[in-house]
Motif scaffolding. Structure first.
Motif, PDB file in Angstrom:
ATOM      1  N   PHE A  12      37.394  37.172  34.115  1.00  0.00           N
ATOM      2  CA  PHE A  12      38.566  38.009  33.859  1.00  0.00           C
ATOM      3  C   PHE A  12      39.838  37.210  33.629  1.00  0.00           C
ATOM      4  O   PHE A  12      40.788  37.708  33.041  1.00  0.00           O
ATOM      5  CB  PHE A  12      38.771  39.057  34.962  1.00  0.00           C
ATOM      6  CG  PHE A  12      39.325  38.503  36.234  1.00  0.00           C
ATOM      7  CD1 PHE A  12      40.682  38.453  36.453  1.00  0.00           C
ATOM      8  CD2 PHE A  12      38.480  38.025  37.212  1.00  0.00           C
ATOM      9  CE1 PHE A  12      41.199  37.926  37.622  1.00  0.00           C
ATOM     10  CE2 PHE A  12      38.981  37.504  38.379  1.00  0.00           C
ATOM     11  CZ  PHE A  12      40.342  37.455  38.581  1.00  0.00           C
ATOM     12  N   VAL A  90      42.132  39.622  31.382  1.00  0.00           N
ATOM     13  CA  VAL A  90      41.560  40.540  30.403  1.00  0.00           C
ATOM     14  C   VAL A  90      42.391  41.814  30.316  1.00  0.00           C
ATOM     15  O   VAL A  90      43.275  42.041  31.138  1.00  0.00           O
ATOM     16  CB  VAL A  90      40.099  40.890  30.767  1.00  0.00           C
ATOM     17  CG1 VAL A  90      39.210  39.680  30.672  1.00  0.00           C
ATOM     18  CG2 VAL A  90      40.010  41.535  32.129  1.00  0.00           C
ATOM     19  N   ALA A  94      39.433  46.302  31.832  1.00  0.00           N
ATOM     20  CA  ALA A  94      38.401  45.423  32.361  1.00  0.00           C
ATOM     21  C   ALA A  94      38.712  44.930  33.774  1.00  0.00           C
ATOM     22  O   ALA A  94      37.858  44.320  34.410  1.00  0.00           O
ATOM     23  CB  ALA A  94      38.197  44.229  31.425  1.00  0.00           C
TER      24      ALA A  94
END
Length: 124
Positions: A12, A90, A94
């Motif tokens: 991420f 992200v 997400a």
């Protein structure tokens, strides 16, 4: 350096500053089982971290970071690390959102993160 500070943030995090500048060591309050990528807030009275909650009134209603590692504090407070500044993650969909926040609440949290220098970027 404590072991938990060496854990990776996983997929991420798209960018973070070198030398650990983007991260903060934190205490996750008991009763939480947070995964990497979870948006978190800080309890004003204790300074401890818990999942961001837009309905809270204890300080955790303001998003201040994103968990950089899993932290199982189910049975007691644990030390962990968050992405706290100067990073790109992200896109907001997400990230890990505890509960069922509305899109408007997510947008407000993303704005709070941006104020801390954490930008949610679409990776598509």
């Amino acid at each position: 350096m404590p072991t938990y500070l060496k854990q990776t943030a996983g997929a991420f995090v798209k960018y973070e500053a070198p030398m650990g500048y983007s991260r903060d060591e934190v205490t996750v309050v008991a009763g939480q089982n947070l995964t990497a990528g979870t948006v978190v807030g800080r309890i004003a009275a204790s300074g401890k971290i818990k999942a961001w909650d837009p309905a809270a009134t204890d300080g955790s209603e303001t998003a201040i970071g994103v968990m950089a590692a899993d932290a199982d504090a189910t049975n007691g407070d644990v030390q962990s690390v968050i992405v706290a500044r100067h990073a790109i993650v992200v896109d907001s969909d997400a990230l890990v959102w505890v509960g069922a926040p509305t899109q408007a609440q997510k947008d407000a949290a993303v704005a709070s993160l941006a104020a801390a220098g954490i930008l949610a970027r679409n990776t598509a």
